[in-house]
Write a protein that holds these residues in place. Sequence first.
Motif, PDB file in Angstrom:
ATOM      1  N   PRO A  91       7.859  -2.944   8.213  1.00 23.33           N
ATOM      2  CA  PRO A  91       8.792  -1.709   8.892  1.00 23.33           C
ATOM      3  C   PRO A  91       8.184  -1.698  10.110  1.00 23.33           C
ATOM      4  N   ALA A  92       8.638  -0.898  10.751  1.00 24.68           N
ATOM      5  CA  ALA A  92       9.317  -0.935  12.300  1.00 24.68           C
ATOM      6  C   ALA A  92       7.465  -0.884  12.650  1.00 24.68           C
ATOM      7  N   LYS A  93       6.602   0.209  12.281  1.00 27.55           N
ATOM      8  CA  LYS A  93       5.757   0.207  13.219  1.00 27.55           C
ATOM      9  C   LYS A  93       4.069  -1.130  13.057  1.00 27.55           C
ATOM     10  N   GLN A  94       4.664  -1.654  12.606  1.00 28.33           N
ATOM     11  CA  GLN A  94       4.539  -2.768  12.334  1.00 28.33           C
ATOM     12  C   GLN A  94       4.279  -4.240  12.714  1.00 28.33           C
ATOM     13  N   ARG A  95       5.548  -4.176  13.046  1.00 32.12           N
ATOM     14  CA  ARG A  95       6.178  -5.131  14.151  1.00 32.12           C
ATOM     15  C   ARG A  95       5.108  -6.267  15.119  1.00 32.12           C
ATOM     16  N   LEU A  96       5.082  -5.346  15.933  1.00 35.18           N
ATOM     17  CA  LEU A  96       4.057  -6.067  16.689  1.00 35.18           C
ATOM     18  C   LEU A  96       3.021  -7.066  16.560  1.00 35.18           C
ATOM     19  N   THR A  97       2.716  -6.279  15.676  1.00 36.25           N
ATOM     20  CA  THR A  97       1.035  -6.545  14.832  1.00 36.25           C
ATOM     21  C   THR A  97       1.183  -7.824  14.486  1.00 36.25           C
TER      22      THR A  97
ATOM     23  N   VAL B 117      -3.388   9.060  -2.843  1.00 32.31           N
ATOM     24  CA  VAL B 117      -2.576   7.383  -3.475  1.00 32.31           C
ATOM     25  C   VAL B 117      -1.107   7.713  -3.411  1.00 32.31           C
ATOM     26  N   ILE B 118      -0.172   6.744  -2.529  1.00 30.81           N
ATOM     27  CA  ILE B 118       1.073   6.911  -2.030  1.00 30.81           C
ATOM     28  C   ILE B 118       1.730   6.070  -3.295  1.00 30.81           C
ATOM     29  N   GLY B 119       2.465   6.977  -3.731  1.00 31.84           N
ATOM     30  CA  GLY B 119       3.713   7.211  -4.623  1.00 31.84           C
ATOM     31  C   GLY B 119       3.759   6.274  -5.839  1.00 31.84           C
ATOM     32  N   ASN B 120       3.793   5.249  -6.357  1.00 23.77           N
ATOM     33  CA  ASN B 120       3.579   4.779  -7.341  1.00 23.77           C
ATOM     34  C   ASN B 120       1.299   3.444  -7.184  1.00 23.77           C
TER      35      ASN B 120
ATOM     36  N   PRO C 173       4.020  11.963  -3.108  1.00 30.15           N
ATOM     37  CA  PRO C 173       4.974  11.140  -3.135  1.00 30.15           C
ATOM     38  C   PRO C 173       5.308  10.603  -2.081  1.00 30.15           C
ATOM     39  N   ALA C 174       6.603   9.487  -2.153  1.00 26.27           N
ATOM     40  CA  ALA C 174       6.886   8.513  -1.497  1.00 26.27           C
ATOM     41  C   ALA C 174       6.986   8.916   0.060  1.00 26.27           C
ATOM     42  N   TRP C 175       8.262   9.908  -0.740  1.00 26.46           N
ATOM     43  CA  TRP C 175       9.426  10.441  -0.101  1.00 26.46           C
ATOM     44  C   TRP C 175       8.664  11.472   1.108  1.00 26.46           C
ATOM     45  N   ILE C 176       7.712  12.137   0.574  1.00 26.21           N
ATOM     46  CA  ILE C 176       6.587  12.743   1.904  1.00 26.21           C
ATOM     47  C   ILE C 176       5.589  12.195   2.190  1.00 26.21           C
ATOM     48  N   ALA C 177       5.241  10.831   1.719  1.00 25.38           N
ATOM     49  CA  ALA C 177       4.383  10.497   3.266  1.00 25.38           C
ATOM     50  C   ALA C 177       5.441   9.720   3.733  1.00 25.38           C
ATOM     51  N   ARG C 178       6.230   9.080   3.854  1.00 22.79           N
ATOM     52  CA  ARG C 178       7.131   8.875   4.719  1.00 22.79           C
ATOM     53  C   ARG C 178       7.301   9.477   5.864  1.00 22.79           C
ATOM     54  N   VAL C 179       7.596  10.799   5.371  1.00 22.19           N
ATOM     55  CA  VAL C 179       7.804  11.749   6.181  1.00 22.19           C
ATOM     56  C   VAL C 179       6.540  11.986   7.729  1.00 22.19           C
ATOM     57  N   VAL C 180       5.126  12.425   6.809  1.00 18.59           N
ATOM     58  CA  VAL C 180       3.995  12.634   7.455  1.00 18.59           C
ATOM     59  C   VAL C 180       3.348  11.674   8.213  1.00 18.59           C
ATOM     60  N   ALA C 181       3.009  10.579   7.337  1.00 23.44           N
ATOM     61  CA  ALA C 181       2.823   9.208   7.541  1.00 23.44           C
ATOM     62  C   ALA C 181       3.541   8.539   7.925  1.00 23.44           C
TER      63      ALA C 181
ATOM     64  N   MET D 214       0.558   0.778   0.896  1.00 23.17           N
ATOM     65  CA  MET D 214       0.258   1.707  -0.618  1.00 23.17           C
ATOM     66  C   MET D 214       1.583   0.995  -2.195  1.00 23.17           C
ATOM     67  N   THR D 215       3.111   1.128  -1.666  1.00 19.48           N
ATOM     68  CA  THR D 215       3.524   0.558  -2.662  1.00 19.48           C
ATOM     69  C   THR D 215       4.078  -0.840  -3.177  1.00 19.48           C
ATOM     70  N   GLN D 216       3.738  -1.458  -2.080  1.00 16.49           N
ATOM     71  CA  GLN D 216       4.752  -2.770  -2.081  1.00 16.49           C
ATOM     72  C   GLN D 216       4.457  -4.145  -1.762  1.00 16.49           C
ATOM     73  N   VAL D 217       2.778  -4.168  -1.158  1.00 16.07           N
ATOM     74  CA  VAL D 217       1.933  -4.780  -0.576  1.00 16.07           C
ATOM     75  C   VAL D 217       2.233  -6.335  -1.068  1.00 16.07           C
TER      76      VAL D 217
END
Length: 322
Positions: A145-151, A201-204, A264-272, A280-283
């Motif tokens: 994800p874009a906000k983790q690329r530098l790290t 808990v975001i998404g699933n 819901p994941a779609w809301i979390a994408r917007v606010v977080a 929360m869902t893929q790592v």
Amino acid sequence: MKIFVAGATGAVGRPLVSALIAAGHSVTGLTHTATKAEFIKRMGADPVIADGLDAAAIRAKLALIRPDAVVHEMTDLSGATDLRHFDRVFASSNELRTKGTDILLTAAREAGVKRLVAQSYCGWPYARVGGAVKTEVDALDPDPPAKQRLTLRAIQYLERTVTGSVQPEGIVLRYGSFYGPGTGLLDSSMLEQVRNRRTPVIGNGAGWWSFVHVDDAAAATVKAIERGKPGSIYNITDDDPAQVRDWLPTLAKIIGAKEPHGLPAWIARVVAGKHLVSMMTQVRAGSNAKAKKELGWQPAHPSWRSGFSEAVPQSMAQMPAA
């Protein structure tokens, strides 16, 4: 051996200094403040005050001490709670992973140091495809994800630079998510968020995490100094990787909080942000099989479940009253 610990008062640094002294090693601990230098002295080590990004100072200190091994545990995680701005929060730590690593390696090489062991991270950097639990040979995320690329770029730089070093021999330890009394996931600020149901808990909640008690991380580091294979990377995690939908509600229950909200994941994408949805869902988690086999290491806290239960009471004592 004479061991120089850079970052001697951090989450792993503190138990590491004690573990090294208990194992019979002579320890010098690096810090950048006089107050923390006194703490290092009380632990039984020799304190050195210097900025880890001051190349001249680090070279002078290592030239004087001439240790057998150097351990790179330098991070800057104070106040690192707002993960919505991930790369911004970890910017100082990333400079220590890049510039700080170069400075330590150069100084260690000039001082004739035989071995350098450096801290990395096991978990979200792995590619988010395939099995839930990854080994050291599995690829890291080619498109984070874009906000983790530098790290991630800083982590990759550290790992590539350290494992590529021959003099001194370089070893990298990918620690799982830290916890301990008042440390890491059991820091009072994190527990406060869970207690007040601000960590949903975001998404699933299907993302897989690996954990490690800071005392176990320190014990593994001692083993790596003493018997790790040059050029190697080791996952340092407990035996019980877990999905967010398991460990987060369990933590809430242990501290006596209500079950976390679902978001819901779609809301979390917007606010977080997409990166927090990913965490929360893929790592993916990491296997500790290699560290067990090659280092002869066994975690004293094999599961975060019992580990959280043991450490939480001390952590809760540091929290403000509800």
